[in-house]
Design a protein around this motif. Structure first.
Motif, PDB file in Angstrom:
ATOM      1  N   TRP A  89       0.821  -1.210   0.000  1.00 38.17           N
ATOM      2  CA  TRP A  89       0.000   0.000   0.000  1.00 38.17           C
ATOM      3  C   TRP A  89       0.852   1.255   0.000  1.00 38.17           C
ATOM      4  N   ALA A  90       2.101   1.145   0.455  1.00 44.23           N
ATOM      5  CA  ALA A  90       3.025   2.283   0.328  1.00 44.23           C
ATOM      6  C   ALA A  90       3.288   2.563  -1.152  1.00 44.23           C
ATOM      7  N   ALA A  91       3.482   1.502  -1.928  1.00 43.49           N
ATOM      8  CA  ALA A  91       3.664   1.669  -3.376  1.00 43.49           C
ATOM      9  C   ALA A  91       2.406   2.240  -4.019  1.00 43.49           C
ATOM     10  N   ALA A  92       1.240   1.805  -3.533  1.00 47.27           N
ATOM     11  CA  ALA A  92      -0.021   2.324  -4.074  1.00 47.27           C
ATOM     12  C   ALA A  92      -0.169   3.812  -3.785  1.00 47.27           C
ATOM     13  N   LEU A  93       0.167   4.225  -2.556  1.00 44.42           N
ATOM     14  CA  LEU A  93       0.096   5.646  -2.210  1.00 44.42           C
ATOM     15  C   LEU A  93       1.072   6.470  -3.046  1.00 44.42           C
ATOM     16  N   CYS A  94       2.265   5.936  -3.266  1.00 39.74           N
ATOM     17  CA  CYS A  94       3.243   6.636  -4.090  1.00 39.74           C
ATOM     18  C   CYS A  94       2.711   6.816  -5.510  1.00 39.74           C
ATOM     19  N   ALA A  95       2.021   5.814  -6.021  1.00 40.72           N
ATOM     20  CA  ALA A  95       1.415   5.923  -7.355  1.00 40.72           C
ATOM     21  C   ALA A  95       0.362   7.037  -7.378  1.00 40.72           C
ATOM     22  N   ILE A  96      -0.408   7.153  -6.295  1.00 39.12           N
ATOM     23  CA  ILE A  96      -1.435   8.199  -6.215  1.00 39.12           C
ATOM     24  C   ILE A  96      -0.794   9.582  -6.227  1.00 39.12           C
ATOM     25  N   TYR A  97       0.252   9.760  -5.410  1.00 40.93           N
ATOM     26  CA  TYR A  97       0.950  11.054  -5.372  1.00 40.93           C
ATOM     27  C   TYR A  97       1.557  11.382  -6.742  1.00 40.93           C
ATOM     28  N   THR A  98       2.065  10.349  -7.405  1.00 42.26           N
ATOM     29  CA  THR A  98       2.688  10.562  -8.721  1.00 42.26           C
ATOM     30  C   THR A  98       1.654  10.988  -9.760  1.00 42.26           C
ATOM     31  N   LEU A  99       0.459  10.427  -9.683  1.00 39.54           N
ATOM     32  CA  LEU A  99      -0.604  10.821 -10.609  1.00 39.54           C
ATOM     33  C   LEU A  99      -0.970  12.295 -10.428  1.00 39.54           C
ATOM     34  N   VAL A 100      -0.993  12.743  -9.183  1.00 41.13           N
ATOM     35  CA  VAL A 100      -1.265  14.164  -8.929  1.00 41.13           C
ATOM     36  C   VAL A 100      -0.136  15.023  -9.496  1.00 41.13           C
ATOM     37  N   ALA A 101       1.108  14.577  -9.310  1.00 40.35           N
ATOM     38  CA  ALA A 101       2.257  15.320  -9.845  1.00 40.35           C
ATOM     39  C   ALA A 101       2.193  15.397 -11.369  1.00 40.35           C
ATOM     40  N   ILE A 102       1.768  14.316 -12.021  1.00 39.09           N
ATOM     41  CA  ILE A 102       1.621  14.330 -13.479  1.00 39.09           C
ATOM     42  C   ILE A 102       0.562  15.349 -13.893  1.00 39.09           C
ATOM     43  N   ALA A 103      -0.532  15.419 -13.129  1.00 36.53           N
ATOM     44  CA  ALA A 103      -1.581  16.400 -13.429  1.00 36.53           C
ATOM     45  C   ALA A 103      -1.054  17.826 -13.286  1.00 36.53           C
ATOM     46  N   VAL A 104      -0.257  18.072 -12.246  1.00 35.56           N
ATOM     47  CA  VAL A 104       0.334  19.399 -12.042  1.00 35.56           C
ATOM     48  C   VAL A 104       1.291  19.731 -13.188  1.00 35.56           C
ATOM     49  N   GLU A 105       2.115  18.757 -13.567  1.00 32.47           N
ATOM     50  CA  GLU A 105       3.075  18.967 -14.660  1.00 32.47           C
ATOM     51  C   GLU A 105       2.357  19.278 -15.964  1.00 32.47           C
ATOM     52  N   ARG A 106       1.292  18.551 -16.259  1.00 30.06           N
ATOM     53  CA  ARG A 106       0.519  18.807 -17.471  1.00 30.06           C
ATOM     54  C   ARG A 106      -0.131  20.192 -17.424  1.00 30.06           C
ATOM     55  N   TYR A 107      -0.596  20.579 -16.238  1.00 29.78           N
ATOM     56  CA  TYR A 107      -1.250  21.878 -16.078  1.00 29.78           C
ATOM     57  C   TYR A 107      -0.300  23.014 -16.445  1.00 29.78           C
ATOM     58  N   TYR A 108       0.907  22.975 -15.871  1.00 34.04           N
ATOM     59  CA  TYR A 108       1.872  24.036 -16.153  1.00 34.04           C
ATOM     60  C   TYR A 108       2.425  23.943 -17.569  1.00 34.04           C
TER      61      TYR A 108
END
Length: 329
Positions: A89-108
């Motif tokens: 579940w630590a790996a799962a949480l890291c995947a969730i945080y990474t998806l948010v980071a990808i959204a931020v990167e795409r936004y900018y």
């Protein structure tokens, strides 16, 4: 027994395809230097997290579905470190945080492509990814501390009922806050790329059309991955929270569906990349020894964006490397 066999077969296929598919994604990005852009580095971390989740959750699923868990001191250690699945579940949480980071990167990348302060540099990405893993591991410590074996099953024994409810709500909150942020960011990105009038009003050269086309494709890939995440994780977390508050009770069928949904989410991502990314398909063909294309989409886009950046800002190539990377496929 027949139902257990069917579920185990499905889970085994998902775990195998998950590990192989995400390993291929990592290998493609690792071997091709022109793919080491901010968006692809984040996709690399997402693939690592998805593959690790499948690898670490497999022992938990196998033991819980097929046999009683060993007891005693050895069984407790096994439950804590491997079969409990806490670190999966630590790996799962890291995947969730990474998806948010990808959204931020795409936004900018779409709304402010030449803003230097908001560029995702290699150094920022390293710090960000390290922080994701550290925070994800810390977030899973409470559940791992209370992993114990009882009546042949390994699961979390929280000291009081309110603690498990609080932990369940906190975990679900991370998922739904991430979903909320992704919806907000991608709604602005989609509006900017597909619907805003200023894009049409401005003079559009063939180079800019090429950049816009690739930005749309990369954004579409990220949006599809996020939608699949929302369906799989949203459904599972709603059911889990309802179960914790005794509004709804898990049955073996529901547990199997939840496990399949979560594994399906991390398994399907490499197929989304291959379906929506021409560059990934090209690199995959090269890895399996198909004839090589003469000119790659990423190389073409790199040349296009360098010319655009020169025209817009009149600065040397060295200072715009992160900007050109943002919009590469």
């Amino acid at each position: 027994m027949a139902e257990t066999g069917i579920v185990m077969t499905i889970l085994f296929i998902l775990v195998s395809v998950d590990i192989v598919g995400n390993s291929l994604v990592c290998a493609i990005i690792w071997k091709n230097r022109n793919l080491r852009t901010p968006s692809h580095i984040l996709l690399f971390n997402l693939a690592v997290a998805d593959g690790l989740f499948a690898l670490l959750i497999a022992p938990n699923l196998i033991v819980n579905l097929n046999s009683k868990h060993p007891e005693g001191a050895g069984g407790s250690v096994l439950c804590l470190l491997i079969t409990g699945g806490a670190f999966a579940w630590a790996a799962a949480l890291c995947a969730i945080y990474t998806l948010v980071a990808i959204a931020v990167e795409r936004y900018y990348a779409v709304t402010d492509p030449y803003g230097k302060k908001r560029n995702f540099t290699r150094r920022k990405l390293k710090v960000m990814i390290a922080a994701f893993w550290i925070f994800a591991v810390i977030a899973c410590i409470p559940s791992s501390m209370y992993m114990k074996v009882n009546n042949g099953y390994c699961y979390g024994h929280f000291p009081k009922e309110w603690t498990i409810k609080a932990y369940s709500v906190w975990y679900a909150a991370q998922v739904f806050v991430a979903l909320f942020l992704m919806v907000m960011l991608y709604s602005r990105v989609v509006r900017t790329l597909w619907f805003e009038s200023n894009i049409v009003a401005n003079p559009v050269t063939s180079q800019r059309r090429g950049v816009m086309r690739v930005r749309k494709r990369v954004t579409l890939m990220a949006v599809v991955v996020s939608i699949i995440f929302g369906i799989c994780w949203g459904t599972t977390n709603i059911l889990s929270t309802l179960h914790t508050f005794k509004v709804f009770r898990f049955s073996k069928v529901v547990i199997a569906i939840c496990n399949i949904l979560i594994l399906f989410n991390s398994t399907i991502n490499p197929f989304v990349y291959a379906l929506l990314s021409e560059n990934f398909r090209q690199k995959l063909k090269e890895m399996v020894r198909f004839p090589r294309a003469t000119v790659g989409a990423t190389t073409e886009l790199h040349n296009i964006e360098v010319h655009i950046a020169r025209d817009k800002s009149n600065i040397p190539d060295v200072s715009i490397n992160t900007t050109t990377c943002v919009s590469q496929e």
